[in-house]
Design an enzyme around this catalytic site. Structure first.
Site, short mmCIF file in Angstrom:
data_model
loop_
_atom_site.label_atom_id
_atom_site.label_comp_id
_atom_site.label_asym_id
_atom_site.label_seq_id
_atom_site.Cartn_x
_atom_site.Cartn_y
_atom_site.Cartn_z
N HIS A 130 0.83 -1.20 0.00
CA HIS A 130 0.00 0.00 0.00
C HIS A 130 0.87 1.26 0.00
O HIS A 130 1.91 1.29 0.66
CB HIS A 130 -0.84 0.06 1.27
CG HIS A 130 -2.08 -0.76 1.26
ND1 HIS A 130 -2.08 -2.13 1.41
CD2 HIS A 130 -3.39 -0.41 1.14
CE1 HIS A 130 -3.33 -2.58 1.39
NE2 HIS A 130 -4.15 -1.56 1.22
N ASN A 161 8.23 -4.11 3.22
CA ASN A 161 6.82 -3.80 3.49
C ASN A 161 6.43 -4.14 4.93
O ASN A 161 5.81 -3.34 5.62
CB ASN A 161 5.95 -4.59 2.50
CG ASN A 161 4.47 -4.34 2.67
OD1 ASN A 161 4.05 -3.22 2.93
ND2 ASN A 161 3.67 -5.39 2.53
N ASP A 261 14.92 17.66 0.44
CA ASP A 261 15.78 18.11 -0.66
C ASP A 261 16.40 16.92 -1.39
O ASP A 261 16.48 16.91 -2.63
CB ASP A 261 16.91 19.01 -0.13
CG ASP A 261 16.44 20.44 0.11
OD1 ASP A 261 15.39 20.81 -0.46
OD2 ASP A 261 17.12 21.17 0.84
N ASP A 270 8.66 18.58 -6.89
CA ASP A 270 8.71 19.70 -5.95
C ASP A 270 7.67 19.43 -4.87
O ASP A 270 6.47 19.63 -5.07
CB ASP A 270 8.44 21.03 -6.64
CG ASP A 270 8.54 22.21 -5.66
OD1 ASP A 270 8.94 21.98 -4.50
OD2 ASP A 270 8.22 23.34 -6.06
N GLN A 280 10.06 26.48 2.78
CA GLN A 280 10.46 25.22 2.14
C GLN A 280 11.96 25.01 2.28
O GLN A 280 12.44 23.92 2.60
CB GLN A 280 10.13 25.24 0.64
CG GLN A 280 8.72 24.83 0.27
CD GLN A 280 8.57 24.71 -1.24
OE1 GLN A 280 9.15 23.84 -1.87
NE2 GLN A 280 7.78 25.60 -1.81
MN MN Z 1 9.71 21.71 -2.36
#
Ligand code: MN
Ligand code: MN
Length: 288
Positions: A130, A161, A261, A270, A280
């Site tokens: 899943h 898993n 990152d 992104d 961010q």
């Molecule tokens: Mn980002």
């Protein structure tokens, strides 16, 4: 006028049949309408941004947006798996419904596309892993059953898993249950080739389904509250892991901590694109 009466009769019939189709049927989830990305609300599964600008259009077969209400995903028809799946988790999603275990193909995918069925990974040495976990959607049968759509699955090495992945999912739910928190979660994968019970494999299901090489998850935690997007700041906790899709992984998720990152660099996505860029920059560089 006679013409109008016929029109009214036809319209009523159409409305009647349309309402019949709304009845719950686990083998036939509703086809999802296009998603308007300008109207995300608090706690929406994609509130923090669409990581690949996925779109609900046929031309976007390798990045096809599917909104299944309990989670939202970008499907890749060439790989037969999602690129990523995104969902919000809070205590209101956690109930006592049993696993429905009704794995099935996703008929919200366009009919011309190959749709992996419940047995697509059988004999491959990989689990049906899943993305949005069954245990994150346990308030209703419908919610739990939706997580068993094959568009929510990747071929995942069984030790991965059932070990490290299950442990990380438990860690997240424990924070939700005991720390008064809610979370925005994104799971995805990249690369080709894993190692399951039958050794290495690049594809399963007769070549229709790609076995990813890496599986990642990013979780942003907030104390329970409203206006989530505006409450995210440089101190907000983000926990990310990136794990090889092999049987030889450690069961400790902490071993695989990374930064957003690093995941963005590996995938070209992104993440958290609706969070202000200066925030961010800080929260994506941390590996909590
Ligand atoms: Mn980002
Ligand atoms: Mn909230």
């Amino acid at each position: 006028m006679k013409k109008n009466k016929i029109l009214v009769a036809l319209l009523s019939l159409a409305v009647f049949f349309a309402s019949c189709d709304k009845e719950y049927n686990p083998t036939k989830p509703p086809v999802t309408p296009p998603v308007d990305t300008t109207t995300y609300k608090d706690n929406d599964n994609l509130l923090l941004g669409n990581p690949s600008n996925a779109a609900h259009i046929l031309d976007s077969g390798d990045n096809y947006l599917l909104d299944h209400q309990y989670f939202i995903l970008s499907y890749n028809k060439d790989k037969g798996i999602p690129n990523w799946v995104s969902w919000h988790l809070s205590q209101s999603d956690l109930g006592s419904t049993d696993r429905t275990d009704d794995f099935r193909y996703d008929n919200a995918l366009p009919p011309g596309w190959y749709r992996p069925d419940y047995d697509a990974f059988f004999g491959s040495g990989f689990d049906r892993g899943h993305n949005c976990p069954s245990a994150d959607r346990t308030t209703t049968v419908t919610a739990n059953s939706t997580t068993f759509l094959m568009s929510n699955m990747i071929p995942q090495a069984p030790n991965n898993n059932q070990g490290v992945w299950a442990n990380f999912e438990d860690y997240i739910r424990t924070r939700i249950n005991t720390a008064g928190q809610e979370a925005y979660i994104i799971m995805g994968n990249y690369g080709i080739g894993g190692v399951g019970d039958n050794g290495p494999a690049n594809y399963v299901d007769g070549g229709h389904v790609t076995v990813p090489a890496h599986i990642w998850k990013v979780v942003l935690f907030l104390q329970n509250g409203n206006d989530d997007l505006s409450r995210i700041n440089t101190s907000t906790t983000v926990v990310s892991i990136d794990v090889p899709n092999t049987n030889s992984v450690s069961s400790s998720w902490q071993t695989y901590r990374t930064s957003v990152d690093a995941i963005e660099a590996a995938t070209g996505l992104d993440l958290f694109s609706r969070v202000p860029v200066d925030i961010q920059a800080v929260i994506e560089a941390k590996s909590n």
